[in-house]
Every structure is written in C-alpha cells, then in structure tokens.
Design a protein around this motif. Sequence first.
Motif, short mmCIF file in Angstrom:
data_model
loop_
_atom_site.label_atom_id
_atom_site.label_comp_id
_atom_site.label_asym_id
_atom_site.label_seq_id
_atom_site.Cartn_x
_atom_site.Cartn_y
_atom_site.Cartn_z
N TYR A 70 0.81 -1.22 0.00
CA TYR A 70 0.00 0.00 0.00
C TYR A 70 0.85 1.27 0.00
CZ TYR A 70 -3.93 -3.03 1.58
OH TYR A 70 -4.89 -3.99 1.71
N CYS A 78 -11.42 -1.32 9.49
CA CYS A 78 -10.46 -0.53 8.73
C CYS A 78 -11.25 0.56 8.00
CB CYS A 78 -9.74 -1.42 7.71
SG CYS A 78 -8.96 -0.45 6.42
N GLU A 122 -10.67 -7.42 4.85
CA GLU A 122 -11.03 -6.28 5.71
C GLU A 122 -12.28 -5.56 5.19
OE1 GLU A 122 -7.62 -3.69 6.16
OE2 GLU A 122 -6.39 -5.31 6.96
N ASN A 180 -2.77 -6.29 12.90
CA ASN A 180 -3.06 -4.84 12.91
C ASN A 180 -3.53 -4.42 14.30
OD1 ASN A 180 -3.14 -5.88 10.25
ND2 ASN A 180 -4.22 -4.07 9.52
N VAL A 213 -10.48 2.34 5.61
CA VAL A 213 -10.23 2.35 4.17
C VAL A 213 -11.13 1.33 3.47
CG1 VAL A 213 -8.45 1.83 2.44
CG2 VAL A 213 -7.86 3.13 4.50
N HIS A 214 -11.15 0.11 3.97
CA HIS A 214 -11.96 -0.95 3.34
C HIS A 214 -13.45 -0.75 3.62
CE1 HIS A 214 -7.93 -2.68 3.08
NE2 HIS A 214 -8.41 -3.36 2.05
N CYS A 258 -3.02 3.21 12.34
CA CYS A 258 -3.98 2.30 11.69
C CYS A 258 -5.28 2.38 12.47
CB CYS A 258 -3.42 0.88 11.69
SG CYS A 258 -4.60 -0.38 11.18
N SER A 259 -6.40 2.48 11.77
CA SER A 259 -7.69 2.60 12.47
C SER A 259 -8.01 1.34 13.27
CB SER A 259 -8.81 2.93 11.49
OG SER A 259 -9.03 1.85 10.60
N LEU A 260 -7.52 0.20 12.81
CA LEU A 260 -7.79 -1.04 13.56
C LEU A 260 -7.03 -1.03 14.88
CD1 LEU A 260 -7.79 -3.66 10.66
CD2 LEU A 260 -9.66 -3.20 12.26
N VAL A 279 3.01 0.87 8.13
CA VAL A 279 2.45 1.60 9.27
C VAL A 279 3.10 1.13 10.56
CG1 VAL A 279 0.30 2.31 8.16
CG2 VAL A 279 0.45 0.05 9.25
N CYS A 298 -5.11 4.67 1.83
CA CYS A 298 -4.92 4.65 3.28
C CYS A 298 -4.16 5.93 3.69
CB CYS A 298 -4.14 3.42 3.72
SG CYS A 298 -3.76 3.45 5.48
N TYR A 313 -2.87 6.72 6.41
CA TYR A 313 -1.70 6.46 7.28
C TYR A 313 -0.51 6.00 6.42
CZ TYR A 313 -5.57 6.19 10.61
OH TYR A 313 -6.70 6.45 11.34
N MET A 314 -0.76 5.06 5.54
CA MET A 314 0.31 4.56 4.66
C MET A 314 0.89 5.72 3.84
SD MET A 314 0.83 1.13 4.49
CE MET A 314 0.13 -0.34 5.25
FE1 SF4 Z 1 -4.94 0.10 8.87
FE2 SF4 Z 1 -4.61 1.49 6.58
FE3 SF4 Z 1 -4.43 -1.18 6.58
FE4 SF4 Z 1 -6.77 -0.01 6.95
S1 SF4 Z 1 -5.51 0.08 5.09
S2 SF4 Z 1 -5.96 -1.74 8.10
S3 SF4 Z 1 -6.21 1.81 8.14
S4 SF4 Z 1 -3.08 0.25 7.63
#
Ligand code: SF4
Length: 328
Positions: free
Chosen positions: A33, A179, A207, A121, A181-182, A93-95, A68, A273, A275-276
């Motif tokens: 990512y 997550c 996810e 995660n 993003v997903h 990471c939101s998780l 991350v 994402c 964060y990424m």
């Molecule tokens: Fe965490 Fe980003 Fe992966 Fe979603 S895509 S699980 S927010 S690192």
Amino acid sequence: MTAETSMPTGTDLLAEIDRLRKERNAVILAHYYQRPEIQDIADFVGDSLDLSRKAAATDADVIAFCGVKFMADTAKILSPGKIVVLPDMDAGCSLEDSCPPEKFKAFREAHPDHIALSYINCSTEVKALSDIIVTSSSAETILSQIPLDQKIIFGPDRHLGGYLSRKLGRDMLLWPGVCIVHEAFSETELMKLKAQHPGAPVAAHPECPPSIIDHADYVGSTSGILKFASEFAGDTLIVATEPHIMHQMEKALPEKTFIGAPGADGNCNCNICPYMALNTMEKLYTALRDLEPRIEIEEGLRVKAKASLDRMLEMAAGTVGKGDLGAR
Ligand code: SF4
Ligand code: 13P
C-alpha cells in the motif's frame, strides 16, 4: 531546506537513499500500500506476513520500514538488535486505534475460557495480551490448527473475523474494530462498475465489509490478490483493496486492466490509506540519514508480544505468500 524534512534542496533522492542504504547496511521493507516510488526503491515488497518473516531473518543493521507503525513495531519485536526506523511515526492504523489495550484486557478477563487470536493490525500491548497473532494470509491456516471446541476471541477486525467465521463455520467472539479504508467501498457503486465491465471478476481484501465480500470472486490478503491477478483468465479485474497495490499489477501484467473499486461518490480517493500515505521518499531519506524516528519497545513488553508472534510464524510455516512478486 524544507521545514518538514530538513532536506537540502536539489537532493537526488534516489541516489541518496541508495547511498545511505549501503552506508548504513540497511534493508528497506515496504508494504504493497506504499506509494509506487517507495515500492520501487524497496529491497523487498510484501504483505504483513512476508514482511514479518523478512524482518525476523534479515542480517542488515537497520530496517527502514515503509508501512504503518504496527508493522514497524512487529519488525522491532522480532529483531530487537536492529535499528528500526519508520519514516513517519504518525503512520498509524484505524484497527489498532479501535482496540485500546486496557479495554482489550478487560474483554479477555470477561471471557477466561477463550483464547485470543489477534490480527497483526494491533498494538504491541494487545499482541502481548494475545495468544496467537494472525495475518490475512495466515489466518485460515492457523485457525484450522485450533481444536473446534476451543472458544476464541478474535480482534480487532470484525470484518476479517466475520469472514473467517462464515467461511470456516467457527463461532468467534468479535472485537468491533474496522479498517476505515476498506469500510469506505460502496456496494451500489461496485454494482454499477460491474455492470460496465460484464464478466470482470472482483478481488477483495477480507477487511472489506460483507456487502463487498458477497460480490467478490476472490477474497484474500494483498499477496493472495496479486497471485489471483496473475492467474485469472480474463483481461480486466476489479480490485477492492487499497489502490496502491495496483502498481505491482500494472508492472507485472501490463496487458491486463485493473480498476479500483469505488467509494460512495463513485470517484473518490477515500480508499487510499491516509496512514500509509504519510511515508514519502523525503521522509525515507531523512530516516536513513538520521536513523530517526526510531522504534523503541520496553523489553518486558517486547518479550510478551514476541510469544504470540512466534506462534504465528510457527503455525503459518506452511503458508506461502506471493510477496516475491514485488521483490527487486
Ligand atoms: Fe490500517 Fe490502513 Fe491497513 Fe486499513 S488500510 S488496516 S487503516 S493500515
Ligand atoms: P496484508 O497482510 O494482506 O498485506 O494486509 C495488511 C493490511 O492490513 C494493511 O491494511
């Protein structure tokens, strides 16, 4: 100089990162990512399991982890003698955020007859409170080794946990994390896209919520999705995961077309994402130059977290990802 990175203007980033990597005896590990330019300069690109294995086995002195924070933490837990740098320490990471250790501890204590299976995660503290860690590529292999009558807590991703429960017929107590993003993919927009590309299969990361998974022809980890992309019979694939993974597909399979699944407005960047995306080439350069920001973990906590990660590595031994697709 720029304020953000204190990088001299006119720096040839590719050449400088390469010089510093050799000077520091560093290995650059990147997740799928990451931005394309980071994937391209990395020594190894992979999914969470591949990257953990690489971090555990490397003989480099420095690991520059482009992913991350929970991934860089994992590298430090498995390779405590190495210097581990993360280009941007805010790459969370939101998780992980959804699962505060003290609440997870109370959840565990409320269910003493359950073992805790945790998705990688999560924070180091949650890993230390868990029995076994899993990644999306190893979860099925690991779950199949746990006796059917063993009660299980699964956290923090309720969508991955729910997918595994449905697929394997295992009832698990799920932590309610997601997550962001997903979660942002839209079923309605996916239906419209499928109608525009009749016959194009959908590959989705677990996810994703069930509303997306239910339309997927393939569900798997990032490395699994890349493997599916190289093997499916048609010429167009709809990809329901973070869109930077398509960089590897486009490089390896230029004759095929890859389309990212849409978010709610049909054409947003909401599946990148955030964060990424915080890691940049500039920050990778300064991380290698300054050996900061550096991951540090208190030793007692590290040893406890390592036990659940070691169990993952042992139980996932038969799991072969397709991470080398992105290796240089
Ligand atoms: Fe965490 Fe980003 Fe992966 Fe979603 S895509 S699980 S927010 S690192
Ligand atoms: P993979 O292990 O499938 O690469 O997933 C990692 C992840 O969760 C990033 O969101």
